[in-house]
Write a protein that holds these residues in place. Structure first.
Motif, short mmCIF file in Angstrom:
data_model
loop_
_atom_site.label_atom_id
_atom_site.label_comp_id
_atom_site.label_asym_id
_atom_site.label_seq_id
_atom_site.Cartn_x
_atom_site.Cartn_y
_atom_site.Cartn_z
N GLY A 1 0.80 -1.22 0.00
CA GLY A 1 0.00 0.00 0.00
C GLY A 1 0.82 1.26 0.00
N GLN A 2 2.12 1.15 -0.28
CA GLN A 2 2.99 2.31 -0.28
C GLN A 2 3.05 2.95 -1.67
OE1 GLN A 2 6.54 0.29 1.38
NE2 GLN A 2 6.48 1.82 3.00
N VAL A 3 2.58 4.17 -1.75
CA VAL A 3 2.69 4.96 -2.97
C VAL A 3 3.37 6.26 -2.57
CG1 VAL A 3 1.47 6.00 -4.91
CG2 VAL A 3 0.54 3.94 -3.82
N GLY A 4 4.68 6.25 -2.68
CA GLY A 4 5.45 7.37 -2.16
C GLY A 4 5.31 7.39 -0.64
N ASN A 5 4.87 8.51 -0.13
CA ASN A 5 4.67 8.63 1.32
C ASN A 5 3.19 8.60 1.67
OD1 ASN A 5 5.69 8.93 3.95
ND2 ASN A 5 5.23 11.12 3.94
N GLN B 1 3.45 5.40 6.95
CA GLN B 1 3.22 6.29 5.81
C GLN B 1 2.51 7.57 6.24
OE1 GLN B 1 2.14 2.26 4.34
NE2 GLN B 1 1.41 3.46 2.62
N GLY B 2 2.63 8.58 5.39
CA GLY B 2 1.90 9.81 5.58
C GLY B 2 2.26 10.57 6.85
N VAL B 3 1.28 11.26 7.39
CA VAL B 3 1.48 12.06 8.59
C VAL B 3 1.87 11.18 9.78
CG1 VAL B 3 0.37 13.63 10.22
CG2 VAL B 3 -0.13 13.83 7.78
N ALA B 4 1.29 9.97 9.85
CA ALA B 4 1.61 9.06 10.96
C ALA B 4 3.10 8.73 10.98
CB ALA B 4 0.79 7.78 10.84
N ARG B 5 3.70 8.60 9.80
CA ARG B 5 5.13 8.31 9.73
C ARG B 5 5.94 9.50 10.26
NH1 ARG B 5 8.54 6.79 4.20
NH2 ARG B 5 10.61 6.76 5.17
N GLU B 6 5.53 10.67 9.88
CA GLU B 6 6.23 11.87 10.35
C GLU B 6 6.15 11.99 11.87
OE1 GLU B 6 4.44 15.10 8.29
OE2 GLU B 6 5.02 14.39 6.29
N ILE B 7 4.99 11.66 12.42
CA ILE B 7 4.83 11.71 13.88
C ILE B 7 5.75 10.68 14.54
CG2 ILE B 7 3.22 11.26 15.78
CD1 ILE B 7 1.00 12.33 13.95
N GLY B 8 5.80 9.47 13.98
CA GLY B 8 6.64 8.43 14.53
C GLY B 8 8.11 8.79 14.49
N GLU B 9 8.56 9.36 13.38
CA GLU B 9 9.96 9.76 13.25
C GLU B 9 10.30 10.87 14.24
OE1 GLU B 9 10.23 10.77 9.16
OE2 GLU B 9 10.57 8.69 8.49
#
Length: 213
Positions: free
Chosen positions: A21-25, A199-207
């Motif tokens: 389900g990964q399409v870019g970020n 992915q997406g905003v959730a990934r940014e939060i995790g990082e």
């Protein structure tokens, strides 16, 4: 990683990312969205088949108009099982892609396949536990789908779609295996966070949380 392995991974990686389900970020994991139909359809088929082992109960349910006559039940079970097998195809495909991503990620992080396998077998760390749980989940699903496929193959040879007692026993065995496999699938998400904050905003939060921690 050898040059051949690197080239193979480079070729497979885009397919795996789409399956995950990964399409870019953007996007989100596809596998959880594909499992509901096969779980529902195959559970119905297995339960109807297993009821053959309790004829008194089946007769009582038929008398109460809760279940149709046996001939109708055979037909429902056969085609429900067939639909469940077809619905399982995308679930298997996306599940394999998730496993591929997890396997290659751990192998790259740990340096070699031997360490990855050893850690999974011995549950040395959280990553090893996660991989072992995933492999157990996949193996149980393969067994269940094998039983469903065998039942379909045997039953299609009968003009009345009658399932032999041996197959009814296999269906009864498949039910707890299927339920436990589904439980492990839930553990992968809710205990180990597979696919979460990827992915997406959730990934940014995790990082961001990792950097702060």
């Amino acid at each position: 990683m050898s040059d051949v392995a690197k080239k193979a991974d480079a070729a497979i990686r885009p397919v795996a990312q789409v399956g995950m389900g990964q399409v870019g970020n953007a996007g989100h994991p596809l596998h959880p969205a594909t499992v509901h139909y096969p779980i529902g359809l195959l559970s119905i088929a297995f339960t109807l088949d297993a009821l053959q082992l309790a004829p008194a109960l089946t007769s009582g349910l038929t008398w109460l108009k809760i279940m149709p006559p046996a001939a109708v039940v055979n037909t429902i079970s056969h085609y429900t099982g067939a639909a469940g097998l077809l619905a399982a195809l995308p679930a298997v495909a996306t599940g394999v892609m998730e496993l591929y991503g997890m396997w290659t990620g751990q192998t790259k992080q740990k340096g070699d396949v031997k360490t990855t396998v050893s850690d999974a077998v011995e549950k040395k760390d959280v990553a090893g536990e996660k991989l072992r749980t995933t492999l157990t989940h996949a193996t149980l699903n393969d067994i269940v789908l094998g039983i469903a496929g065998y039942n379909w193959w045997v039953r299609r040879k009968s003009s009345d779609l009658i399932l032999p007692t041996t197959n009814a026993l296999l269906s009864a065995l498949a039910i707890p295996l299927f339920l436990y496999s589904a439980y492990l699938g839930g553990s992968l998400v809710y205990k180990y966070g597979v696919g979460v904050q990827r992915q997406g905003v959730a990934r940014e939060i995790g990082e961001k949380e990792q950097k702060q921690g």
